[in-house]
Scaffold this motif. Sequence first.
Motif, PDB file in Angstrom:
ATOM      1  N   UNK A 107       7.145   1.698 -11.810  1.00 49.23           N
ATOM      2  CA  UNK A 107       6.494   2.596 -10.866  1.00 49.23           C
ATOM      3  C   UNK A 107       6.285   1.950  -9.512  1.00 49.23           C
ATOM      4  N   UNK A 108       6.193   0.650  -9.456  1.00 45.49           N
ATOM      5  CA  UNK A 108       5.826  -0.015  -8.195  1.00 45.49           C
ATOM      6  C   UNK A 108       6.964  -0.035  -7.176  1.00 45.49           C
ATOM      7  N   UNK A 109       8.225   0.028  -7.607  1.00 41.19           N
ATOM      8  CA  UNK A 109       9.343  -0.025  -6.662  1.00 41.19           C
ATOM      9  C   UNK A 109       9.342   1.181  -5.721  1.00 41.19           C
ATOM     10  N   UNK A 110       9.139   2.432  -6.208  1.00 36.02           N
ATOM     11  CA  UNK A 110       9.049   3.555  -5.270  1.00 36.02           C
ATOM     12  C   UNK A 110       7.912   3.397  -4.268  1.00 36.02           C
ATOM     13  N   UNK A 111       6.796   2.769  -4.721  1.00 34.90           N
ATOM     14  CA  UNK A 111       5.688   2.553  -3.792  1.00 34.90           C
ATOM     15  C   UNK A 111       6.124   1.629  -2.662  1.00 34.90           C
ATOM     16  N   UNK A 112       6.806   0.543  -3.039  1.00 32.12           N
ATOM     17  CA  UNK A 112       7.265  -0.404  -2.023  1.00 32.12           C
ATOM     18  C   UNK A 112       8.248   0.268  -1.078  1.00 32.12           C
ATOM     19  N   UNK A 113       9.166   1.045  -1.629  1.00 35.12           N
ATOM     20  CA  UNK A 113      10.133   1.740  -0.780  1.00 35.12           C
ATOM     21  C   UNK A 113       9.434   2.676   0.198  1.00 35.12           C
ATOM     22  N   UNK A 114       8.420   3.403  -0.302  1.00 36.47           N
ATOM     23  CA  UNK A 114       7.700   4.311   0.587  1.00 36.47           C
ATOM     24  C   UNK A 114       6.998   3.575   1.710  1.00 36.47           C
ATOM     25  N   UNK A 115       6.432   2.413   1.387  1.00 37.19           N
ATOM     26  CA  UNK A 115       5.748   1.643   2.431  1.00 37.19           C
ATOM     27  C   UNK A 115       6.746   1.095   3.447  1.00 37.19           C
TER      28      UNK A 115
END
Length: 618
Positions: A107-115
């Motif tokens: 789940x954390x990879x989409x968060x990083x991409x969004x940031x």
Amino acid sequence: MGGRQAYIEAVESLRTAANRPSGDAARSVVDRAVGLMAGRTRCRLADAHRHLLQMSAEQGRDLLEVAAGVIGLLDVPDQQERRGTPAVPASIFPPAVGVAPVRHTADWVPVVRGVLDAMPGQHSLLIPVRDSTGRLHDLEVAAASPEAVAADGLRGPALVGARLGEHFPQALVSERWPIYERVLETGEPAEIGPFHNAWGCYSVRVHRLGPALLVTWERHEDDQVESERIAATERLGNLGWGEWDLVSGEVRWSEQLYRIYERDPLLGPLPREESEALSLAEDLPLKLAAVEAFERGEQVDLTTRVRVNGRIKHLRSVADAVRDASGAPLRIFGIVQDVTAREAGLQRLAEVERQLAEQRRSLAAEHQLAAKLQQIILPIPDGPMALPGLKVAVRYLPAEQEGMVGGDWYHAAALRDGSVLLAVGDVAGHGTHAATTMAQLRHSLRALAVTTADPGVLLGHLNRLTCDLDEENPETAATAIVASFDPVRRRLTWAQAGHPPPLLSRGGRTAPLPRPSGPMLGVVEDATYECAVLDLEIGDVLLCYTDGLVEHRRRSLDDGLNAVIRAVDEAVAASPRQPLGELLSRLEQANPDDDTCILAVRPVTGETQDLRHYLRGR
């Protein structure tokens, strides 16, 4: 440490609660994420908050969960946390990477991409790929900012999935690779560079983010390349720069400034006294005004002249200063541009404009003189003239363009033997010369008619006169029609010299007459001119004209002739008993490029009424 631990506990409680409260803990997490995003991206807090909400909506995840991921990415841990305490909950990051390639399902990879999507600059998230022994084998891009550009041209999202070993193999054997390994093992961030490779000069910053690396890089302009670019710009704009340190007295010039002043750089910048000696005394008031403005703290922009190696140059100078608290200048810096070519061009344009104005005045004077001369020697009757056996109507249509007074002329008069002499002519060219030549031909014809009424003989005399005039003024030429009318037999004998044929309207149909042979006047010495004979009938209309009536820049000669023929037919049909006034009223459209003279005649009996009232007002 206590505050950060409380924040972590608050995040964990928020992640696990079924109904998340909107209290201080929740607001603190969101505010922290918003603050970090605004600080890193240099945007407003409102924009960062809007982007955080957009990330939550697009990923279908809770706002607090997304905010916690942002904090984990952007909040760099302190030294104590690097030694063992995680900065964000462990559940945000994927399990430890084993021997198999990384799976990007956490789940954390989409968060990083969004940031990263909202961050300026060049950033990427690199996931370690290890071999069967656990040794770091490669790094794979899992996320990248939009501005991220690799040396081989890959950009932004196109970098995702790329491995350093496949696309940038030099990185695996460079001095940077051990640093990447050390950051992954210890969590200690590192800064690398500046360093050079085949694509330029770079600096890299590396942080550990969970089991991955957050890498930021920046490409530097090579000093030599930048210097060459500045030099090329100076040469292109023909400008140079200079600095004068008023504290130390040091003066610096760029290379182009030495070129502008044609001075050897080994001699250094010009001393102030020598520089002032190059200025022209006439420009002193401009320089004094600029000095006063500079002392008031204003930027100076003026163009003055200097004498360099015997040549006058126009130099535009823009100067400003770094000043102390009282406004006194400490360092003067400025740009000098050689605008000699531009000023010379402006002077040439001004001279051309002056010459054009003088030419317009000269042409206007010539036009007035030619027009007056034409009015004196070629009076146009107000209405039809009654001559033996004929009614004659004349119209003169001047050109639309000013200064286009031409040499068109006519003649209509009774001779002593009772016959009528008719003529229409056109002298080539415009202006005073054409009007003068026209006067000589018209008056010569009138004088020669005392000796003979034969049109061919008269044209022969006019041809020899024109040839003589051509010797005095080359390219003098003319066309003409001369006709003699016998009112007893209603017989017209006529000859022509390169002139358009007359139009005869008979029985409601109009057509040009066949021309007898005869060259233009002034072209062939001792030329002979044949005569043609036409017996006129009551009801006929004969139209003689100069070429301005049928020639027009917007239509062909045939179209122009057909238009005149239609006008004659329509005029005769509209007023068969008195067609001349109707005809002239339909031929009022002047040629914009040439004068036009029209001579219309018709045979009459004693019962013909006067047509003067038909032309009244025209």
